[in-house]
Each structure stands twice: as structure tokens, then as C-alpha cells.
Design a protein around this motif. Structure first.
Motif, PDB file in Angstrom:
ATOM      1  N   UNK A  60      27.372  43.586  54.132  1.00  0.00           N
ATOM      2  CA  UNK A  60      26.781  42.435  54.809  1.00  0.00           C
ATOM      3  C   UNK A  60      27.639  42.099  56.026  1.00  0.00           C
ATOM      4  N   UNK A  61      27.052  41.373  56.977  1.00  0.00           N
ATOM      5  CA  UNK A  61      27.747  41.087  58.229  1.00  0.00           C
ATOM      6  C   UNK A  61      27.535  39.646  58.657  1.00  0.00           C
ATOM      7  N   UNK A  62      28.530  39.119  59.373  1.00  0.00           N
ATOM      8  CA  UNK A  62      28.413  37.820  60.033  1.00  0.00           C
ATOM      9  C   UNK A  62      28.748  38.021  61.503  1.00  0.00           C
ATOM     10  N   UNK A  63      27.786  37.739  62.361  1.00  0.00           N
ATOM     11  CA  UNK A  63      27.993  37.801  63.806  1.00  0.00           C
ATOM     12  C   UNK A  63      28.084  36.376  64.320  1.00  0.00           C
ATOM     13  N   UNK A  64      29.120  36.064  65.099  1.00  0.00           N
ATOM     14  CA  UNK A  64      29.311  34.685  65.554  1.00  0.00           C
ATOM     15  C   UNK A  64      29.892  34.654  66.959  1.00  0.00           C
ATOM     16  N   UNK A  65      29.656  33.554  67.649  1.00  0.00           N
ATOM     17  CA  UNK A  65      30.258  33.327  68.965  1.00  0.00           C
ATOM     18  C   UNK A  65      31.188  32.124  68.894  1.00  0.00           C
ATOM     19  N   UNK A  66      32.238  32.173  69.741  1.00  0.00           N
ATOM     20  CA  UNK A  66      33.279  31.149  69.742  1.00  0.00           C
ATOM     21  C   UNK A  66      33.716  30.891  71.181  1.00  0.00           C
ATOM     22  N   UNK A  67      34.413  29.773  71.433  1.00  0.00           N
ATOM     23  CA  UNK A  67      34.903  29.532  72.790  1.00  0.00           C
ATOM     24  C   UNK A  67      35.994  30.510  73.207  1.00  0.00           C
ATOM     25  N   UNK A  68      36.729  31.080  72.222  1.00  0.00           N
ATOM     26  CA  UNK A  68      37.749  32.088  72.520  1.00  0.00           C
ATOM     27  C   UNK A  68      38.114  32.790  71.215  1.00  0.00           C
ATOM     28  N   UNK A  69      38.906  33.865  71.307  1.00  0.00           N
ATOM     29  CA  UNK A  69      39.260  34.644  70.130  1.00  0.00           C
ATOM     30  C   UNK A  69      40.070  33.838  69.117  1.00  0.00           C
ATOM     31  N   UNK A  70      40.961  32.991  69.586  1.00  0.00           N
ATOM     32  CA  UNK A  70      41.804  32.235  68.664  1.00  0.00           C
ATOM     33  C   UNK A  70      40.989  31.272  67.809  1.00  0.00           C
ATOM     34  N   UNK A  71      39.943  30.687  68.388  1.00  0.00           N
ATOM     35  CA  UNK A  71      39.073  29.804  67.610  1.00  0.00           C
ATOM     36  C   UNK A  71      38.386  30.595  66.502  1.00  0.00           C
ATOM     37  N   UNK A  72      37.945  31.790  66.828  1.00  0.00           N
ATOM     38  CA  UNK A  72      37.318  32.639  65.825  1.00  0.00           C
ATOM     39  C   UNK A  72      38.277  33.025  64.730  1.00  0.00           C
ATOM     40  N   UNK A  73      39.493  33.382  65.118  1.00  0.00           N
ATOM     41  CA  UNK A  73      40.455  33.817  64.119  1.00  0.00           C
ATOM     42  C   UNK A  73      40.879  32.653  63.213  1.00  0.00           C
ATOM     43  N   UNK A  74      41.017  31.468  63.775  1.00  0.00           N
ATOM     44  CA  UNK A  74      41.348  30.305  62.941  1.00  0.00           C
ATOM     45  C   UNK A  74      40.274  30.080  61.877  1.00  0.00           C
ATOM     46  N   UNK A  75      39.011  30.283  62.248  1.00  0.00           N
ATOM     47  CA  UNK A  75      37.920  30.094  61.292  1.00  0.00           C
ATOM     48  C   UNK A  75      37.968  31.154  60.196  1.00  0.00           C
ATOM     49  N   UNK A  76      38.331  32.383  60.553  1.00  0.00           N
ATOM     50  CA  UNK A  76      38.380  33.460  59.565  1.00  0.00           C
ATOM     51  C   UNK A  76      39.365  33.127  58.440  1.00  0.00           C
ATOM     52  N   UNK A  77      40.490  32.522  58.810  1.00  0.00           N
ATOM     53  CA  UNK A  77      41.529  32.254  57.827  1.00  0.00           C
ATOM     54  C   UNK A  77      41.578  30.800  57.366  1.00  0.00           C
ATOM     55  N   UNK A  78      40.898  29.911  58.073  1.00  0.00           N
ATOM     56  CA  UNK A  78      41.041  28.498  57.764  1.00  0.00           C
ATOM     57  C   UNK A  78      39.828  27.821  57.165  1.00  0.00           C
ATOM     58  N   UNK A  79      38.714  28.541  56.988  1.00  0.00           N
ATOM     59  CA  UNK A  79      37.521  27.916  56.419  1.00  0.00           C
ATOM     60  C   UNK A  79      37.154  28.572  55.092  1.00  0.00           C
ATOM     61  N   UNK A  80      36.629  27.770  54.205  1.00  0.00           N
ATOM     62  CA  UNK A  80      36.333  28.244  52.855  1.00  0.00           C
ATOM     63  C   UNK A  80      35.284  29.346  52.859  1.00  0.00           C
ATOM     64  N   UNK A  81      34.276  29.242  53.698  1.00  0.00           N
ATOM     65  CA  UNK A  81      33.192  30.206  53.626  1.00  0.00           C
ATOM     66  C   UNK A  81      33.689  31.611  53.987  1.00  0.00           C
ATOM     67  N   UNK A  82      34.510  31.734  55.028  1.00  0.00           N
ATOM     68  CA  UNK A  82      35.037  33.056  55.383  1.00  0.00           C
ATOM     69  C   UNK A  82      36.034  33.553  54.333  1.00  0.00           C
ATOM     70  N   UNK A  83      36.872  32.651  53.818  1.00  0.00           N
ATOM     71  CA  UNK A  83      37.841  33.065  52.790  1.00  0.00           C
ATOM     72  C   UNK A  83      37.123  33.544  51.531  1.00  0.00           C
ATOM     73  N   UNK A  84      36.016  32.886  51.196  1.00  0.00           N
ATOM     74  CA  UNK A  84      35.279  33.270  49.989  1.00  0.00           C
ATOM     75  C   UNK A  84      34.650  34.653  50.158  1.00  0.00           C
ATOM     76  N   UNK A  85      34.105  34.925  51.342  1.00  0.00           N
ATOM     77  CA  UNK A  85      33.574  36.267  51.608  1.00  0.00           C
ATOM     78  C   UNK A  85      34.669  37.312  51.425  1.00  0.00           C
ATOM     79  N   UNK A  86      35.853  37.045  51.990  1.00  0.00           N
ATOM     80  CA  UNK A  86      36.956  37.998  51.904  1.00  0.00           C
ATOM     81  C   UNK A  86      37.416  38.191  50.454  1.00  0.00           C
TER      82      UNK A  86
END
Length: 245
Positions: A60-86
Motif C-alpha cells: 500500500x502507498x501514501x502519496x502526500x504534499x508538504x511545504x518542505x521535506x522537513x515537514x514531511x519527515x516530521x510527520x513520518x516520525x511524529x504522527x500516530x498514523x504514520x508510526x502505526x503504518x510502520x
């Protein structure tokens, strides 16, 4: 500078696959609540090399847009939904991209904002389409030849077929060494060129979108290895980590 992330998750046990399938209906609410997230698309995948009518229930895949790469990376490690997928996945891979060009629409919107950048290394291509129901038979009759052509091309560094809905809402994502090799494949006579002519003449798609991206960073593994998809210094990932902390 707009960032685009494509996160891929591979699930093994049946329980994990059923969980991932259920998230197609429920995870969108948690994803849309993430600060700084723009467009977000939840996708399944196919067993072929590109557009495919046969789903792969493990990816499965999640495609997303962000204001910059750091915002995206913070979400990958800092939000429950991405952590749960991982946590549920056996393997994960995230590709960080910067859009260089885009034409067409996705669900009536223009999700990517092209930046004034030079594509001097590996380039990613995303082709997404909504196939007209009345034209689905014609399209899928020729599609296997297109997938074989992509799969046999030795220049393709990475490829995956994803989609929001089997048969009619599909996307192909691929990474090439440079714009020249990608353009050569697109222009070459064969099933791909034939498909382009058929689409244009037969109006097989109700909606389509084509975009190119610079490949900036890769995190995770796929098939047990970290794909070598960027010529950019490996320190870029470390810089992103520092900025995110």
C-alpha cells in the motif's frame, strides 16, 4: 519549496494485510488532520510493472504534499498514523521528491506545484489516470504489453503501480537515471507509444495527470535493500534529520 513524498509499505501476515485494507477507508481522516499536509492520496498497488488490474494485497502507498521535506519527515516520525503504518508493515520505503513539471488534474485538482529546479540526476515520473468505464475494455486489452515494455527496460531504476480503485483509477510511478533515458522510452515506437496515440485518439481517460520530479532522498528499504535512486550526497538525509529534530 513544495515537497512530495511517496511512502510504500509492505505487509506480510494476513492480519496485517486486512488492517492495511481497512485503512483505505479510515486512515484518510487522520492523515488529513496532520498539520502542514496538503494533498494526500491513499493507494493500493498492482502486481504488474505499471497500470494493472490485478491488486497486490501486500503493498500500500501514501502519496502526500508538504511545504518542505522537513515537514514531511516530521510527520513520518511524529504522527500516530504514520508510526502505526510502520509498526504494522514488514518493510517501508519513503521517497522525497520535488516537482519539476506537471500537467493535468487529479480529482479535479492540481496537487503539484512545479519548482524552478534543474533535473540533473535521477528523475521520477508519475502518470495517473481515471479510465472511462466505457473504454476500460479497450485500455486493459493493450495494457499488458505496456507493462512488459517498462519491466524490460534496463534503464528503469525503480517502478511501482499504485491506484485508488482497481481498473479505473490507476497510477504508475517510475524512476529513471536522467531525463534523456526517460524521454527515449516515451518516444520509442512500441506499446507505450501506441498507447499514447490510442488514449489521445480514443479519449480513453476521463482525467489524467503527468508529472516529473527530482529525487532528493530515500529512506527505508525495499526488497531488503535501500534502492540507490539519487546521486545527491547521502549527507542530505542527515541534514534533514538535524533540521527535523
Amino acid at each position: 519549496m513544495q515537497s512530495v513524498t511517496l511512502s510504500l509499505f509492505r505487509f506480510g501476515p494476513l492480519r496485517a494485510r486486512l488492517w492495511a485494507l481497512s485503512q483505505m477507508a479510515t486512515a484518510r481522516f487522520a492523515l488529513r488532520a496532520i498539520p502542514d499536509i496538503g494533498t494526500v492520496k491513499l493507494c493500493g498497488s498492482g502486481v504488474g510493472e505499471g497500470f494493472t488490474p490485478v491488486p497486490d494485497t501486500s503493498v500500500y502507498a501514501i502519496l502526500a504534499t508538504w511545504p518542505d521535506h522537513n515537514a514531511g519527515r516530521r510527520a513520518m516520525f511524529g504522527t500516530r498514523v504514520f508510526r502505526r503504518y510502520a509498526e504494522m508493515a514488514d518493510e517501508t520505503l519513503t521517497i522525497f521528491l520535488t516537482p519539476a513539471s506537471a500537467r493535468g488534474r487529479w480529482d479535479g485538482q492540481t496537487p503539484f506545484t512545479p519548482q524552478d529546479i534543474t533535473l540533473d540526476g535521477p528523475v521520477a515520473a508519475l502518470t495517473r489516470a481515471t479510465v472511462r468505464l466505457r473504454s476500460a475494455g479497450r485500455f486493459w486489452k493493450q495494457e499488458p504489453a505496456i507493462s512488459r515494455a517498462i519491466g524490460k527496460d534496463p534503464n528503469v531504476l525503480f517502478k511501482v503501480g499504485i491506484g485508488e480503485l482497481p481498473l479505473v483509477r490507476q497510477a504508475t510511478f517510475s524512476i529513471w537515471p536522467d531525463t534523456q533515458t526517460m524521454a527515449a522510452f516515451a518516444r520509442a515506437d512500441g506499446p507505450h507509444a501506441d498507447a499514447i496515440r490510442e488514449v489521445r485518439e480514443g479519449k480513453l481517460f476521463r482525467e489524467d495527470l503527468y508529472a516529473r520530479f527530482r529525487v532528493d532522498a530515500v529512506e527505508g528499504t525495499w526488497g531488503g535493500v535501500m534502492p540507490d535512486l539519487t546521486r545527491r550526497p547521502t549527507s542530505m538525509t542527515n541534514q534533514m534529520k538535524v533540521a527535523a529534530e
